[in-house]
Scaffold this active site. Sequence first.
Site, PDB file in Angstrom:
ATOM      1  N   GLY A  60      38.888  48.425  43.447  1.00 63.05           N
ATOM      2  CA  GLY A  60      39.698  47.375  44.065  1.00 63.05           C
ATOM      3  C   GLY A  60      39.142  45.964  43.979  1.00 63.05           C
ATOM      4  O   GLY A  60      39.662  45.070  44.636  1.00 63.05           O
ATOM      5  N   TRP A  62      39.250  43.731  41.552  1.00 62.81           N
ATOM      6  CA  TRP A  62      40.213  42.758  40.993  1.00 62.81           C
ATOM      7  C   TRP A  62      41.279  42.454  42.054  1.00 62.81           C
ATOM      8  O   TRP A  62      41.672  41.316  42.221  1.00 62.81           O
ATOM      9  CB  TRP A  62      40.878  43.304  39.716  1.00 62.81           C
ATOM     10  CG  TRP A  62      40.002  43.235  38.495  1.00 62.81           C
ATOM     11  CD1 TRP A  62      38.628  43.158  38.468  1.00 62.81           C
ATOM     12  CD2 TRP A  62      40.423  43.213  37.127  1.00 62.81           C
ATOM     13  NE1 TRP A  62      38.186  43.102  37.177  1.00 62.81           N
ATOM     14  CE2 TRP A  62      39.248  43.137  36.330  1.00 62.81           C
ATOM     15  CE3 TRP A  62      41.664  43.281  36.499  1.00 62.81           C
ATOM     16  CZ2 TRP A  62      39.302  43.111  34.932  1.00 62.81           C
ATOM     17  CZ3 TRP A  62      41.710  43.251  35.104  1.00 62.81           C
ATOM     18  CH2 TRP A  62      40.552  43.168  34.330  1.00 62.81           C
ATOM     19  N   ASP A  86      46.489  53.407  40.433  1.00 59.87           N
ATOM     20  CA  ASP A  86      45.333  54.116  39.851  1.00 59.87           C
ATOM     21  C   ASP A  86      45.519  55.624  40.050  1.00 59.87           C
ATOM     22  O   ASP A  86      46.171  56.053  41.008  1.00 59.87           O
ATOM     23  CB  ASP A  86      44.025  53.681  40.519  1.00 59.87           C
ATOM     24  CG  ASP A  86      42.815  53.903  39.601  1.00 59.87           C
ATOM     25  OD1 ASP A  86      42.237  52.893  39.126  1.00 59.87           O
ATOM     26  OD2 ASP A  86      42.448  55.072  39.349  1.00 59.87           O
ATOM     27  N   ASP A 102      49.308  58.419  37.768  1.00 57.80           N
ATOM     28  CA  ASP A 102      48.853  58.278  36.387  1.00 57.80           C
ATOM     29  C   ASP A 102      49.847  57.391  35.644  1.00 57.80           C
ATOM     30  O   ASP A 102      51.043  57.725  35.585  1.00 57.80           O
ATOM     31  CB  ASP A 102      48.785  59.686  35.764  1.00 57.80           C
ATOM     32  CG  ASP A 102      48.189  59.681  34.370  1.00 57.80           C
ATOM     33  OD1 ASP A 102      48.290  58.646  33.669  1.00 57.80           O
ATOM     34  OD2 ASP A 102      47.629  60.720  33.981  1.00 57.80           O
ATOM     35  N   ASP A 127      42.673  47.057  33.730  1.00 60.55           N
ATOM     36  CA  ASP A 127      41.247  47.344  33.511  1.00 60.55           C
ATOM     37  C   ASP A 127      41.099  48.859  33.269  1.00 60.55           C
ATOM     38  O   ASP A 127      40.032  49.416  33.406  1.00 60.55           O
ATOM     39  CB  ASP A 127      40.470  46.906  34.768  1.00 60.55           C
ATOM     40  CG  ASP A 127      38.975  46.719  34.518  1.00 60.55           C
ATOM     41  OD1 ASP A 127      38.579  46.626  33.344  1.00 60.55           O
ATOM     42  OD2 ASP A 127      38.218  46.660  35.495  1.00 60.55           O
ATOM     43  N   LYS A 167      41.872  45.354  29.245  1.00 59.35           N
ATOM     44  CA  LYS A 167      40.535  45.718  28.767  1.00 59.35           C
ATOM     45  C   LYS A 167      40.681  46.508  27.462  1.00 59.35           C
ATOM     46  O   LYS A 167      41.532  47.405  27.358  1.00 59.35           O
ATOM     47  CB  LYS A 167      39.854  46.612  29.817  1.00 59.35           C
ATOM     48  CG  LYS A 167      38.391  46.878  29.499  1.00 59.35           C
ATOM     49  CD  LYS A 167      37.962  48.300  29.768  1.00 59.35           C
ATOM     50  CE  LYS A 167      37.854  48.691  31.202  1.00 59.35           C
ATOM     51  NZ  LYS A 167      36.673  48.175  31.875  1.00 59.35           N
TER      52      LYS A 167
END
Length: 216
Positions: A60, A62, A86, A102, A127, A167
């Site tokens: 958490g 970010w 997440d 997911d 990310d 990312k």
Amino acid sequence: MAKNKLNKNWLHDHINDPYVKAAQKDGYRARAAYKLKEIDEDEKLVRSGQVIVDLGCTPGSWGQYVRRKLAGKEGGGINGTIIGLDILPMEPIADMHFIQGDFREQESVDQLAALLQGRKVDLVLSDMAPNLSGIASADAARMEDLIDLALEFSQLHLKPGGALLVKCFKDMGFSQIVEKFRHEFKTVTQKKPKASRDKSSEIFLLGRGLKQPAEN
Ligand SMILES: C[S@@+](CC[C@H](N)C(=O)[O-])C[C@H]1O[C@@H](n2cnc3c(N)ncnc32)[C@H](O)[C@@H]1O
């Protein structure tokens, strides 16, 4: 190198890492906060009033960074909307919506869309990284799959002038990913913040301004 030695090296690096120390001091849940902070300070991504989606948001940091930027000076709530997703659970962050799911499953994407209530998104952050198997081609394919899904989501939900920050890893299908970004976005920039370790092939890709925004 033996596993024990690797663990010891990691621990040594971790304890002496200035970003780990800064995260403890600033109350961030992970040093990753400083990656986003540096990119944001460079690119002016996060602004008051925005709708922001944070993919792969656990633990958490970010979300904490974004929340602090959207909070008014006098405290209280935030001006804007933050939705995080997440696979893993996350300790709640005030004013941040959280979906445990997911991102590869349509049900999770539908839940995200439901929370948006038809609003377009200013900024999609990802990310996300898959659990690595050590088999290079399989890991690259998994990474590319997650990024493709973030691109697809952005194509559908971003405002025309919105941005997607993801990312990537330089050794995991990076040139194909850059090509896809160039196809979708007017400007594409590679970012390697100082908090991203030199020995890691991690790199962030930022796309801004959809070339062909969705109609509705
Ligand atoms: C590096 S961590 C994110 C750290 C986070 N940005 C922070 O600042 O605290 C990557 C996260 O991506 C999540 N993730 C990986 N694959 C995912 C998927 N398919 N759907 C949702 N989350 C995923 C992992 O569970 C993990 O929590």
